[in-house]
Design an enzyme around this catalytic site. Structure first.
Site, PDB file in Angstrom:
ATOM      1  N   GLU A 178       0.505  -0.973  -0.020  1.00  0.00           N
ATOM      2  CA  GLU A 178      -0.354  -0.282   0.193  1.00  0.00           C
ATOM      3  C   GLU A 178       0.583   1.301  -0.258  1.00  0.00           C
ATOM      4  O   GLU A 178       1.277   2.120   0.997  1.00  0.00           O
ATOM      5  CB  GLU A 178      -1.037   0.088   1.664  1.00  0.00           C
ATOM      6  CG  GLU A 178      -1.935  -1.158   1.875  1.00  0.00           C
ATOM      7  CD  GLU A 178      -2.868  -1.249   2.527  1.00  0.00           C
ATOM      8  OE1 GLU A 178      -3.172   0.454   2.573  1.00  0.00           O
ATOM      9  OE2 GLU A 178      -3.878  -1.752   1.863  1.00  0.00           O
ATOM     10  N   GLU A 387      -4.848  -9.100   1.045  1.00  0.00           N
ATOM     11  CA  GLU A 387      -5.049  -8.110   2.256  1.00  0.00           C
ATOM     12  C   GLU A 387      -6.782  -8.053   1.906  1.00  0.00           C
ATOM     13  O   GLU A 387      -6.829  -7.717   1.169  1.00  0.00           O
ATOM     14  CB  GLU A 387      -4.503  -6.860   2.516  1.00  0.00           C
ATOM     15  CG  GLU A 387      -3.425  -7.156   3.443  1.00  0.00           C
ATOM     16  CD  GLU A 387      -2.935  -5.884   4.636  1.00  0.00           C
ATOM     17  OE1 GLU A 387      -4.040  -5.131   4.698  1.00  0.00           O
ATOM     18  OE2 GLU A 387      -1.850  -5.965   3.904  1.00  0.00           O
TER      19      GLU A 387
HETATM   20  C1  FCB Z   1      -4.186  -2.178   5.686  1.00  0.00           C
HETATM   21  C2  FCB Z   1      -2.810  -2.286   6.232  1.00  0.00           C
HETATM   22  C3  FCB Z   1      -3.012  -2.916   7.228  1.00  0.00           C
HETATM   23  C4  FCB Z   1      -3.683  -3.414   8.182  1.00  0.00           C
HETATM   24  C5  FCB Z   1      -5.451  -3.020   7.543  1.00  0.00           C
HETATM   25  C6  FCB Z   1      -6.458  -2.765   8.329  1.00  0.00           C
HETATM   26  O1  FCB Z   1      -4.092  -0.781   5.127  1.00  0.00           O
HETATM   27  O2  FCB Z   1      -1.606  -2.575   5.030  1.00  0.00           O
HETATM   28  O3  FCB Z   1      -1.072  -3.454   7.741  1.00  0.00           O
HETATM   29  O4  FCB Z   1      -3.578  -2.147   8.948  1.00  0.00           O
HETATM   30  O5  FCB Z   1      -5.024  -1.832   6.390  1.00  0.00           O
END
Ligand code: FCB
Length: 481
Positions: A178, A387
């Site tokens: 990210e 994620e």
């Molecule tokens: C993302 C992050 C991760 C965690 C999630 C909830 O943006 O990459 O580390 O904080 O959100």
């Protein structure tokens, strides 16, 4: 009607929503959020300094101890094996491997990751290593941080150290996690480390993160075996205009540019988009920032594209009625008076719906299938969901267990969305649930729990929640029932 009629409901155990047989079923974590051992062989990163600055993190929480994974990784890997995970995405702490952010690597730091990876492999869990999940060595921040070009070269050097040490046993590598958050929350709104609030610096950071990604891909290709797969994890925003008015469409275009195409432009489409450069021209001189050859470097081919998806981003044009209450901007990880959207500060953000998690993030899985299908169409690369997951107000029962049907519902909806994307032709190779266990949730400290395993932060005891048991069954069946 014959028994082969497809409308007859099958009572076989075959999953209704099946995934490809080689699909990776994983969980994801990040070094600063779980490792602890902050002064054990590593130097401070920007997150150590930021979390120790009063007022930056809820309750003054820090990652000093976190969930002590550094000392408990063997137990944690056994737990992953018990849960049936076939893959695990984790990040390497740069300042554990190369404490000053420059020069030689430290064997002790590398040994920790060698041992972690070996334990994963012994249990048949395929490792995915992320090189950078936000923890820049503080020394490099003092030398200017990501707004400075030199940091991109330092990142590639660190990537090479990691590849030389772990390349024989890590098959999949992700460069950045990210980068939007690193650039725009770290240097724009300041809600993340290093907490700076300068739109020009945020845009410069974005370019140098991109350049660092490209240089790292080049360095990794030289060192890693030909079978290694290289990726990046982007939180591409699923931007939707509130209405189809020309003004709302324009707001969506602007957020799409500075949220998404600032990465995908140079990575996959040959360069920074002209509209992004025009929107942000008052902050940076792009001709000076981007040197000849940079975009080609950033565009080095990769093998997989990682998507981190939590919720869609609904936007509308700046409000004309100054009497109306201003809706809260939803920047995901916390708001500040400074915007993380340089050039588009006035765009208004809305909740997609009122069905929200403990982060006040709307639950809308259609954004995940739409994103994956769009990425498949636009970039033609194999994809991974690196994620996806949710925080809820978990209640611990008297026996220490947590029943979390809301998290199960969230993951079920999103896995169904992944299946939809696969059915529509997207080549999705894996799903990494955020997160394996409760951990340090950045500016929210330990107040938000994303784990499928509950952690008692006093005793460090790990207890799988019902979502973990449910996920085990999904993995066992190879899909949803
Ligand atoms: C993302 C992050 C991760 C965690 C999630 C909830 O943006 O990459 O580390 O904080 O959100």
């Amino acid at each position: 009607m014959t028994t082969t009629d497809p409308t007859i409901v099958s009572h076989s155990s075959a999953p209704r929503v099946a995934f490809p047989p080689a699909f990776h079923w994983g969980t994801a974590t990040a070094a600063y959020q779980i490792e602890g051992a902050a002064d054990d062989g590593r130097t401070p990163s920007i997150w150590d300094v930021f979390s120790h600055t009063p007022g930056k993190v809820v309750n003054g929480d820090t990652g000093d101890i976190a969930v002590d994974h550094y000392h408990r990784f063997r137990e944690d890997v056994r737990m992953m094996a018990d849960l049936g995970l076939t893959s695990y995405r984790f990040s390497l702490s740069w300042s554990r491997i190369q404490p000053t952010g420059r020069g030689p690597a430290v064997e002790r730091g590398l040994d920790f990751y060698r041992a972690l990876v070996d334990a994963l492999l012994e249990h048949g869990i395929s490792p995915v290593a992320t090189l950078y999940h936000w923890d820049l060595p503080q020394e490099l921040e003092q030398a200017g941080g990501w707004p400075v070009r030199e940091t991109a070269y330092r990142f590639a050097e660190y990537a090479a150290h990691a590849a030389r040490a772990l390349g024989d046993r890590v098959p999949v590598w992700t460069t950045l996690n990210e980068p939007w958050c690193s650039a725009f929350l770290g240097y724009g709104s300041g809600v993340h480390a290093p907490g700076r609030t300068d739109p020009a610096d945020a845009l410069k950071a974005a370019h140098h993160l991109n350049l660092g990604h490209g240089l790292a891909v080049g360095a990794l290709r030289e060192i890693l075996p030909a079978s290694a797969q290289l990726a990046v994890s982007l939180n591409l925003h699923m931007v939707r205009p509130l209405t189809d008015s020309a003004e709302d469409l324009e707001a969506a275009r602007r957020i799409e540019a500075v949220g998404n195409r600032i990465w995908t432009g140079p990575m996959f489409n040959g360069g920074y988009p002209a509209d992004l450069k025009a929107d942000t021209a008052s902050f940076v001189d792009w001709d000076e920032l981007v040197r000849p050859g940079d975009e080609a470097e950033i565009g080095r081919p990769i093998d997989l594209l990682g998507l981190n998806y939590y919720n869609p981003t609904i936007v509308s044009a700046p409000q004309k009625d100054s009497e109306a209450p201003e809706p809260a901007r939803n920047d995901g990880h916390g708001n500040s008076p400074y915007s993380p959207w340089p050039g588009s500060e006035d765009v208004v953000f809305h909740l997609a719906n009122e069905d929200v998690t403990a982060m006040n993030w709307s639950i809308d899985a259609s954004g995940l299938s739409d994103s994956l299908i769009g990425m498949h169409h636009d970039f033609g690369l194999p994809l991974m969901v690196t994620e996806n997951g949710a925080a809820f107000e978990d209640v611990v029962g008297p026996d220490g267990t947590v029943d979390d049907p809301e998290r199960i519902r969230y993951v079920r909806l999103h896995l169904a969305a992944v299946a939809d994307a696969i059915a529509a032709g997207a080549d999705v190779r894996g799903y990494y649930l955020w997160s394996l266990m409760d951990n340090f949730e950045w500016a929210y400290g330990y107040s938000k729990r994303f784990g499928i395993v509950h952690v008692d932060f006093e005793t460090q005891r790990r207890t799988p929640k019902s979502s973990a048991h449910w996920y085990t069954e999904v993995i066992r069946r190879g899909g949803l029932d």
